[in-house]
Write a protein that holds these residues in place. Structure first.
Motif, PDB file in Angstrom:
ATOM      1  N   VAL A 189      -2.589  -8.608   6.395  1.00 30.71           N
ATOM      2  CA  VAL A 189      -1.696  -7.368   5.738  1.00 30.71           C
ATOM      3  C   VAL A 189      -1.107  -6.710   6.777  1.00 30.71           C
ATOM      4  O   VAL A 189      -1.790  -6.468   7.920  1.00 30.71           O
ATOM      5  N   LEU A 190       0.176  -6.153   6.575  1.00 29.58           N
ATOM      6  CA  LEU A 190       0.631  -5.256   7.242  1.00 29.58           C
ATOM      7  C   LEU A 190       0.566  -3.675   6.581  1.00 29.58           C
ATOM      8  O   LEU A 190       0.542  -3.549   5.585  1.00 29.58           O
ATOM      9  N   LEU A 191       0.216  -2.692   7.313  1.00 27.76           N
ATOM     10  CA  LEU A 191      -0.049  -1.199   7.051  1.00 27.76           C
ATOM     11  C   LEU A 191       0.940  -0.426   7.883  1.00 27.76           C
ATOM     12  O   LEU A 191       1.103  -0.786   9.010  1.00 27.76           O
ATOM     13  N   GLY A 192       1.216   0.506   7.133  1.00 27.96           N
ATOM     14  CA  GLY A 192       1.577   1.618   8.133  1.00 27.96           C
ATOM     15  C   GLY A 192       3.332   1.467   8.506  1.00 27.96           C
ATOM     16  O   GLY A 192       3.908   0.655   7.634  1.00 27.96           O
ATOM     17  N   ASN A 193       3.711   1.846   9.529  1.00 21.97           N
ATOM     18  CA  ASN A 193       4.945   1.670  10.121  1.00 21.97           C
ATOM     19  C   ASN A 193       5.357   0.345  10.308  1.00 21.97           C
ATOM     20  O   ASN A 193       6.513  -0.088  10.241  1.00 21.97           O
ATOM     21  N   SER A 194       4.424  -0.577  10.400  1.00 20.33           N
ATOM     22  CA  SER A 194       4.837  -1.907  10.545  1.00 20.33           C
ATOM     23  C   SER A 194       5.256  -2.648   9.184  1.00 20.33           C
ATOM     24  O   SER A 194       6.048  -3.592   9.041  1.00 20.33           O
ATOM     25  N   ALA A 195       4.844  -1.873   8.048  1.00 20.71           N
ATOM     26  CA  ALA A 195       5.218  -2.615   6.732  1.00 20.71           C
ATOM     27  C   ALA A 195       6.337  -1.595   6.391  1.00 20.71           C
ATOM     28  O   ALA A 195       7.192  -2.269   5.860  1.00 20.71           O
ATOM     29  N   HIS A 196       6.480  -0.241   6.669  1.00 20.04           N
ATOM     30  CA  HIS A 196       7.681   0.181   6.118  1.00 20.04           C
ATOM     31  C   HIS A 196       7.820   1.624   6.834  1.00 20.04           C
ATOM     32  O   HIS A 196       6.848   2.402   7.132  1.00 20.04           O
ATOM     33  N   GLY A 197       8.992   1.918   7.469  1.00 22.24           N
ATOM     34  CA  GLY A 197       9.510   3.232   8.063  1.00 22.24           C
ATOM     35  C   GLY A 197      10.554   4.061   7.122  1.00 22.24           C
ATOM     36  O   GLY A 197      11.453   3.239   6.877  1.00 22.24           O
ATOM     37  N   MET A 198      10.580   5.303   6.951  1.00 15.55           N
ATOM     38  CA  MET A 198      11.549   6.000   6.313  1.00 15.55           C
ATOM     39  C   MET A 198      12.022   7.291   6.930  1.00 15.55           C
ATOM     40  O   MET A 198      11.335   7.519   7.808  1.00 15.55           O
ATOM     41  N   HIS A 199      12.978   7.784   6.401  1.00 17.64           N
ATOM     42  CA  HIS A 199      13.612   9.101   7.010  1.00 17.64           C
ATOM     43  C   HIS A 199      12.567  10.164   6.568  1.00 17.64           C
ATOM     44  O   HIS A 199      11.829  10.147   5.745  1.00 17.64           O
ATOM     45  N   PRO A 200      12.368  11.294   7.430  1.00 15.48           N
ATOM     46  CA  PRO A 200      11.422  12.020   7.489  1.00 15.48           C
ATOM     47  C   PRO A 200      11.942  13.106   6.519  1.00 15.48           C
ATOM     48  O   PRO A 200      10.861  14.300   6.298  1.00 15.48           O
ATOM     49  N   VAL A 201      12.590  12.905   5.625  1.00 20.84           N
ATOM     50  CA  VAL A 201      13.325  14.085   4.848  1.00 20.84           C
ATOM     51  C   VAL A 201      12.410  14.789   3.778  1.00 20.84           C
ATOM     52  O   VAL A 201      12.227  15.756   3.903  1.00 20.84           O
ATOM     53  N   ALA A 202      11.328  13.918   3.430  1.00 18.01           N
ATOM     54  CA  ALA A 202      10.275  14.304   2.462  1.00 18.01           C
ATOM     55  C   ALA A 202       8.904  14.316   2.851  1.00 18.01           C
ATOM     56  O   ALA A 202       8.009  14.813   2.374  1.00 18.01           O
ATOM     57  N   GLY A 203       8.860  14.148   4.284  1.00 19.30           N
ATOM     58  CA  GLY A 203       7.523  14.084   4.774  1.00 19.30           C
ATOM     59  C   GLY A 203       6.463  13.088   4.222  1.00 19.30           C
ATOM     60  O   GLY A 203       5.276  13.437   3.927  1.00 19.30           O
ATOM     61  N   GLN A 204       7.101  12.018   3.573  1.00 12.26           N
ATOM     62  CA  GLN A 204       5.909  11.283   2.828  1.00 12.26           C
ATOM     63  C   GLN A 204       5.483  10.054   3.484  1.00 12.26           C
ATOM     64  O   GLN A 204       4.830   9.086   3.079  1.00 12.26           O
ATOM     65  N   GLY A 205       6.102   9.557   4.814  1.00 17.62           N
ATOM     66  CA  GLY A 205       5.881   8.555   5.249  1.00 17.62           C
ATOM     67  C   GLY A 205       4.212   8.007   5.618  1.00 17.62           C
ATOM     68  O   GLY A 205       3.807   7.123   5.031  1.00 17.62           O
ATOM     69  N   TYR A 206       3.452   9.165   6.271  1.00 15.92           N
ATOM     70  CA  TYR A 206       2.139   8.984   6.544  1.00 15.92           C
ATOM     71  C   TYR A 206       1.489   8.858   5.330  1.00 15.92           C
ATOM     72  O   TYR A 206       0.399   8.378   5.029  1.00 15.92           O
ATOM     73  N   ASN A 207       1.741   9.853   4.225  1.00 18.11           N
ATOM     74  CA  ASN A 207       1.083   9.627   2.729  1.00 18.11           C
ATOM     75  C   ASN A 207       1.205   8.495   2.094  1.00 18.11           C
ATOM     76  O   ASN A 207       0.088   8.134   1.544  1.00 18.11           O
ATOM     77  N   LEU A 208       2.611   7.898   1.967  1.00 21.00           N
ATOM     78  CA  LEU A 208       2.520   6.591   1.438  1.00 21.00           C
ATOM     79  C   LEU A 208       1.636   5.605   2.300  1.00 21.00           C
ATOM     80  O   LEU A 208       0.768   4.724   1.586  1.00 21.00           O
ATOM     81  N   SER A 209       1.526   5.720   3.452  1.00 23.44           N
ATOM     82  CA  SER A 209       0.682   4.511   4.354  1.00 23.44           C
ATOM     83  C   SER A 209      -0.744   4.791   3.888  1.00 23.44           C
ATOM     84  O   SER A 209      -1.577   4.034   4.000  1.00 23.44           O
ATOM     85  N   ALA A 267       2.495  16.057   7.861  1.00 18.91           N
ATOM     86  CA  ALA A 267       2.333  16.710   6.689  1.00 18.91           C
ATOM     87  C   ALA A 267       1.496  15.978   5.819  1.00 18.91           C
ATOM     88  O   ALA A 267       1.640  14.980   5.300  1.00 18.91           O
ATOM     89  N   ILE A 268       0.391  16.451   5.350  1.00 17.94           N
ATOM     90  CA  ILE A 268      -0.767  15.710   4.523  1.00 17.94           C
ATOM     91  C   ILE A 268      -0.584  16.324   3.261  1.00 17.94           C
ATOM     92  O   ILE A 268      -0.698  17.474   2.849  1.00 17.94           O
ATOM     93  N   SER A 269      -0.431  15.443   2.223  1.00 22.17           N
ATOM     94  CA  SER A 269      -0.155  15.789   0.745  1.00 22.17           C
ATOM     95  C   SER A 269      -1.471  16.225   0.161  1.00 22.17           C
ATOM     96  O   SER A 269      -2.525  15.767   0.779  1.00 22.17           O
ATOM     97  N   TYR A 270      -1.326  16.867  -0.985  1.00 24.27           N
ATOM     98  CA  TYR A 270      -2.642  17.195  -1.679  1.00 24.27           C
ATOM     99  C   TYR A 270      -3.165  15.967  -2.105  1.00 24.27           C
ATOM    100  O   TYR A 270      -4.653  15.661  -2.108  1.00 24.27           O
ATOM    101  N   GLY A 271      -2.630  14.885  -2.553  1.00 19.31           N
ATOM    102  CA  GLY A 271      -3.414  13.563  -2.598  1.00 19.31           C
ATOM    103  C   GLY A 271      -4.112  12.793  -1.532  1.00 19.31           C
ATOM    104  O   GLY A 271      -5.016  12.288  -1.657  1.00 19.31           O
ATOM    105  N   SER A 272      -3.341  13.185  -0.495  1.00 20.07           N
ATOM    106  CA  SER A 272      -3.832  12.408   0.979  1.00 20.07           C
ATOM    107  C   SER A 272      -5.457  13.220   1.306  1.00 20.07           C
ATOM    108  O   SER A 272      -6.224  12.850   1.645  1.00 20.07           O
ATOM    109  N   LYS A 273      -5.131  14.591   0.776  1.00 21.39           N
ATOM    110  CA  LYS A 273      -6.577  15.634   1.012  1.00 21.39           C
ATOM    111  C   LYS A 273      -7.614  14.749   0.171  1.00 21.39           C
ATOM    112  O   LYS A 273      -8.716  14.878   0.653  1.00 21.39           O
ATOM    113  N   LEU A 274      -7.251  14.567  -0.856  1.00 19.61           N
ATOM    114  CA  LEU A 274      -8.450  14.168  -1.821  1.00 19.61           C
ATOM    115  C   LEU A 274      -8.989  12.770  -1.420  1.00 19.61           C
ATOM    116  O   LEU A 274     -10.159  12.749  -1.481  1.00 19.61           O
TER     117      LEU A 274
END
Length: 395
Positions: free
Chosen positions: A285-305, A55-62
């Protein structure tokens, strides 16, 4: 030994996005950048019913618009125009509608293979040197960077190393970076399903006593399903036939999308909240799931990364210090802490609140501490919308 200004370890969505963020500057400044990926990259894209999606958020689209690849991504992007969040058995829902908010979409759902294809096609391989089928075996800290030891014993050096090699990063463990892990006691079952009616861009997040269910719109009127259950129950569901599984899904989700007709291959993984206690070190630098991984409840993991990735690129480009300068990396981390804390905390608290069976918490939800509060308090609902769009925190 080959000298590099930057080595990105992991050529997945996060690593490739960082390379693209830096590509124009790499060309102008003459940096030598190498992208190392352990898997081969197939050149042909083959649409698959079972393809995993994000799920790509509107912010990620920008962000992807600024990188010049949104036109390509949009060919397989299904817009989310309506979001319903509900709690089973309590009759409380939050409905978010783009028409009421006067926006084109809350976000978009795109299969990962298509995102990867668009990213890799946008990379200029004369500027970003990509090395596939290659694994990094070891990282050796040096005063001015790292020595990078490959699986064939070839040795590289880099002023800055970015680890984007996933949540099970062996290199992170080798470097002694502690990861705080909080198991949820749940397994996520992920699959694509075909609903009985048109999804019309609708996304659903449904909380049940057994765990949350998310249904996201995909191209060709299919939907991406994320079903979370306690491990034993998940094992039972995974052992069912497709027909029996759809019957169970129908009972849990209801008839909002008609009668489910087809289920694709079911994938599963155990859910853990993970946070690396160090995301930056001198020259690292650590990026993506190597830095943080979370529950997919809000679909925000990839967008945060992706926001982390964009912010790191901007920090490197604005700095007049050499790549790997620790003060520059610390400043990047300080700017990202607020967003990371909010999103990781939000997904964790929502999961625990709506998955908890304790009577006190159930009463609290019914009194408005949960979804009812979002309906009754306009600022809270507005905040919820900003989180869904990935616009809740300044980058």
């Amino acid at each position: 030994m080959q000298q590099n200004d930057l080595v990105i370890i992991g050529g997945g969505l996060v690593g490739a996005s960082l390379a693209l963020c830096l590509q124009a500057a790499v060309r102008e400044r003459g940096w030598r950048v190498k992208l190392i990926e352990p898997y081969s990259i197939e050149g042909n894209y083959q649409p698959s019913y079972d393809a995993r999606s994000s799920a790509i958020s509107y912010g990620s689209k920008l962000i992807y618009e600024q990188l010049g690849i949104w036109d390509a991504l949009s060919k397989r992007a299904e817009p989310i125009t309506f979001i319903q969040v509900s709690e089973r058995g309590h009759g409380v829902t939050v409905n978010l509608d783009t028409k009421q908010e006067n926006i084109p979409a809350f976000g978009y759902v795109i299969d990962n293979a298509w995102i990867g294809k668009c990213l890799l096609e946008a990379l200029d391989t004369e500027v970003i040197h990509c090395q596939y089928d290659t694994e990094v075996r070891k990282l050796i800290p040096q005063p001015d960077g790292y020595d990078v030891i490959l699986d064939d014993d070839e040795k590289l050096s880099a002023n800055l190393v970015v680890l984007a090699d996933g949540g099970r990063s062996d290199l992170r463990n080798q470097l002694g970076i502690h990861v705080k892990r909080t198991p949820y006691g749940q397994t996520a079952i992920i699959a694509n399903v075909t609903p009985g009616c048109r999804h019309m861009g609708r996304a659903f997040e449904r909380f049940t006593d057994q765990g949350p269910i998310a249904l996201l719109p995909l191209a060709d009127n299919n939907c991406a399903l994320v079903l979370t259950r306690e491990h034993e129950e998940a094992d039972r569901l995974l052992a069912l036939s497709d027909e029996a599984f759809l019957v169970e899904l129908q009972k849990a989700f209801g008839n909002r999308m008609g009668e489910f007709k087809r289920i694709g291959e079911r994938h599963n993984y155990q859910l853990v909240l993970s946070e690396a206690q160090e995301q930056v070190r001198p020259h690292l630098v650590l990026l993506g799931n190597s830095a943080h991984g979370m529950h997919p409840v809000a679909g925000q993991g990839y967008n945060l990364s992706l926001r982390d990735t964009w912010a790191l690129a901007q920090a490197l480009l604005k700095s007049d210090k050499p790549l790997g300068d620790f003060a520059t990396l610390q400043q990047y981390m300080q700017r990202r802490e607020c967003d990371q804390h909010r999103i990781v905390g939000f997904s964790d608290q929502v999961t625990r609140l709506f998955s908890n069976k304790q009577p006190v918490l159930k009463i609290g939800r019914l009194l408005g501490l949960g979804l009812a509060g979002a309906n009754l308090v306009p600022p809270l609902k507005h905040w919820f919308i900003l989180q869904a769009m990935g616009l809740g925190v300044h980058q």
